[in-house]
Design a protein around this motif. Structure first.
Motif, PDB file in Angstrom:
ATOM      1  N   LYS A  40      25.692  42.206  44.491  1.00 53.88           N
ATOM      2  CA  LYS A  40      24.885  42.357  42.749  1.00 53.88           C
ATOM      3  C   LYS A  40      25.144  40.389  43.061  1.00 53.88           C
ATOM      4  CE  LYS A  40      29.861  43.622  40.928  1.00 53.88           C
ATOM      5  NZ  LYS A  40      29.695  42.698  40.466  1.00 53.88           N
ATOM      6  N   TYR A  41      26.095  40.187  43.630  1.00 53.74           N
ATOM      7  CA  TYR A  41      26.817  38.786  43.265  1.00 53.74           C
ATOM      8  C   TYR A  41      24.819  37.482  44.004  1.00 53.74           C
ATOM      9  CZ  TYR A  41      31.041  39.511  41.723  1.00 53.74           C
ATOM     10  OH  TYR A  41      32.214  40.165  40.779  1.00 53.74           O
ATOM     11  N   ALA A  80      36.006  39.560  42.163  1.00 59.63           N
ATOM     12  CA  ALA A  80      36.302  40.446  43.170  1.00 59.63           C
ATOM     13  C   ALA A  80      37.491  40.822  42.859  1.00 59.63           C
ATOM     14  CB  ALA A  80      36.989  39.197  44.829  1.00 59.63           C
ATOM     15  N   ASN A  83      43.812  39.289  43.233  1.00 61.83           N
ATOM     16  CA  ASN A  83      44.456  38.631  42.250  1.00 61.83           C
ATOM     17  C   ASN A  83      44.859  37.170  43.206  1.00 61.83           C
ATOM     18  OD1 ASN A  83      44.303  39.931  39.665  1.00 61.83           O
ATOM     19  ND2 ASN A  83      46.137  40.664  39.697  1.00 61.83           N
ATOM     20  N   TYR A 165      30.403  47.761  33.203  1.00 60.77           N
ATOM     21  CA  TYR A 165      29.987  46.605  33.144  1.00 60.77           C
ATOM     22  C   TYR A 165      28.525  46.459  32.230  1.00 60.77           C
ATOM     23  CZ  TYR A 165      31.281  44.985  37.917  1.00 60.77           C
ATOM     24  OH  TYR A 165      31.937  45.007  39.355  1.00 60.77           O
TER      25      TYR A 165
HETATM   26  N1  LIG Z   1      41.803  40.219  39.869  1.00 63.69           N
HETATM   27  C1  LIG Z   1      40.829  39.255  38.925  1.00 63.69           C
HETATM   28  C2  LIG Z   1      39.693  38.823  38.682  1.00 63.69           C
HETATM   29  C3  LIG Z   1      39.183  40.093  38.712  1.00 63.69           C
HETATM   30  C4  LIG Z   1      37.481  39.923  38.837  1.00 63.69           C
HETATM   31  O1  LIG Z   1      36.747  38.985  40.248  1.00 63.69           O
HETATM   32  N2  LIG Z   1      36.839  41.120  39.119  1.00 63.69           N
HETATM   33  C5  LIG Z   1      35.698  41.590  39.320  1.00 63.69           C
HETATM   34  C6  LIG Z   1      36.205  43.164  40.287  1.00 63.69           C
HETATM   35  C7  LIG Z   1      34.720  43.380  41.008  1.00 63.69           C
HETATM   36  C8  LIG Z   1      33.706  42.731  41.174  1.00 63.69           C
HETATM   37  O2  LIG Z   1      33.571  41.965  41.981  1.00 63.69           O
HETATM   38  O3  LIG Z   1      32.539  43.190  40.199  1.00 63.69           O
HETATM   39  C9  LIG Z   1      41.197  39.176  37.330  1.00 63.69           C
HETATM   40  O4  LIG Z   1      42.016  40.765  37.369  1.00 63.69           O
HETATM   41  O5  LIG Z   1      41.122  38.883  36.841  1.00 63.69           O
END
Ligand SMILES: N[C@@H](CCC(=O)NCCCC(=O)O)C(=O)O
Length: 269
Positions: A40-41, A80, A83, A165
């Motif tokens: 999706k990115y 992602a 963290n 989403y």
């Molecule tokens: N862990 C950080 C960043 C959260 C984040 O990037 N979520 C996306 C998750 C899945 C995806 O890639 O769409 C936080 O919790 O703030």
């Protein structure tokens, strides 16, 4: 399954398409270590930014960082679930049960600083926005949901992905900013899948949009870069169905195309 085919767009002005670095993340499956990037990115970068993605493994250190940047016309830092290691912004870890991705941290932070030094366009999403902030000396609320005065910006992982989403809150672009002009309205509806968020802004970063509870939802750095833009939400999600998302990816693509054009004119001179 929806039509997930990625449709490439033709190059502009007879110039080559911009090459955009996408740093990958670590994943472990059945005892094997993977480097991953979510489809999706990639899709809106190709279809709406008109760029060529180069997926970069972050498990090999930064020895070849400059070589990657030599081939790049932009940098795209995706979200992602992991963290950022709080030690990188001077805090103890308050979320020991959440996964980290040290390799990605230790690759992306120098990547961001080097890309800024080169004047490369940078676009960040969710974790990518947080990485930009930490790379410039800012820090993070590790558990926004536990901070008085802020809402819970997390998704419910038990919900279907379309629900996770879906739009869940509004965001207001800073009045009079280029982003407010790009969006063409005072408020946009965005999805929200994050437990962490920007606390103190890094050097040179400015707020470009905020949530109803005041949380920083978009940043830029006009004093540092011709195009450094990052958002906390996920415009990549089904971008083709969201005109605001298409505009965001087109804006990043335009910045990368300008980079190609300027390099081309310098080479012609
Ligand atoms: N862990 C950080 C960043 C959260 C984040 O990037 N979520 C996306 C998750 C899945 C995806 O890639 O769409 C936080 O919790 O703030």
């Amino acid at each position: 399954m929806s039509d997930n085919k990625i449709r490439s767009t033709p190059s502009k002005n007879n110039l080559r398409k911009p090459v955009v670095l996408m740093s990958m993340g670590a994943q472990e499956r059945k005892g094997h270590d993977y480097q991953v990037m979510t489809h999706k990115y990639i899709q809106p970068l190709v279809e709406f930014s008109g760029c060529v993605p180069v997926l970069v493994p972050t498990c090999c250190g930064i020895e070849d960082l400059e070589q990657y940047l030599d081939m790049a016309d932009g940098v795209y830092l995706t979200g992602a679930g992991s963290n950022i290691d709080p030690a990188l912004y001077g805090q103890e870890n308050e979320t020991p049960n959440k996964g980290q991705d040290r390799d990605r941290d230790l690759f992306d932070l120098p990547l961001i600083r080097a890309a800024i030094a080169r004047g490369l366009p940078i676009f960040g999403i969710c974790r990518g926005m947080q990485e930009i902030n930490v790379a410039l000396g800012g820090d993070i609320y590790q558990k926004v949901y536990a901070e008085p005065g802020f809402n819970d910006h997390r998704e419910n992982p038990d919900d279907p992905v379309e629900v996770q989403y879906a739009a869940s809150h509004s965001v207001r672009p800073v009045a009079g900013s280029w982003f407010a002009e790009l969006m063409g309205k005072d408020e946009i509806q965005v999805n929200s899948l994050h437990g962490q968020a920007i606390r103190n802004l890094g050097k040179g970063l400015e707020v470009l949009a905020t949530a109803e509870d005041g949380l920083i939802e978009a940043i830029h750095a006009p004093s540092l870069s011709p195009f450094l833009f990052a958002v906390q939400w996920h415009p990549e999600w089904q971008a083709a169905k969201n005109p605001d998302s298409v505009k965001i990816f087109q804006a990043f693509g335009d910045a990368c195309h300008r980079r190609v054009a300027s390099r081309s004119s310098r080479q012609a001179a």
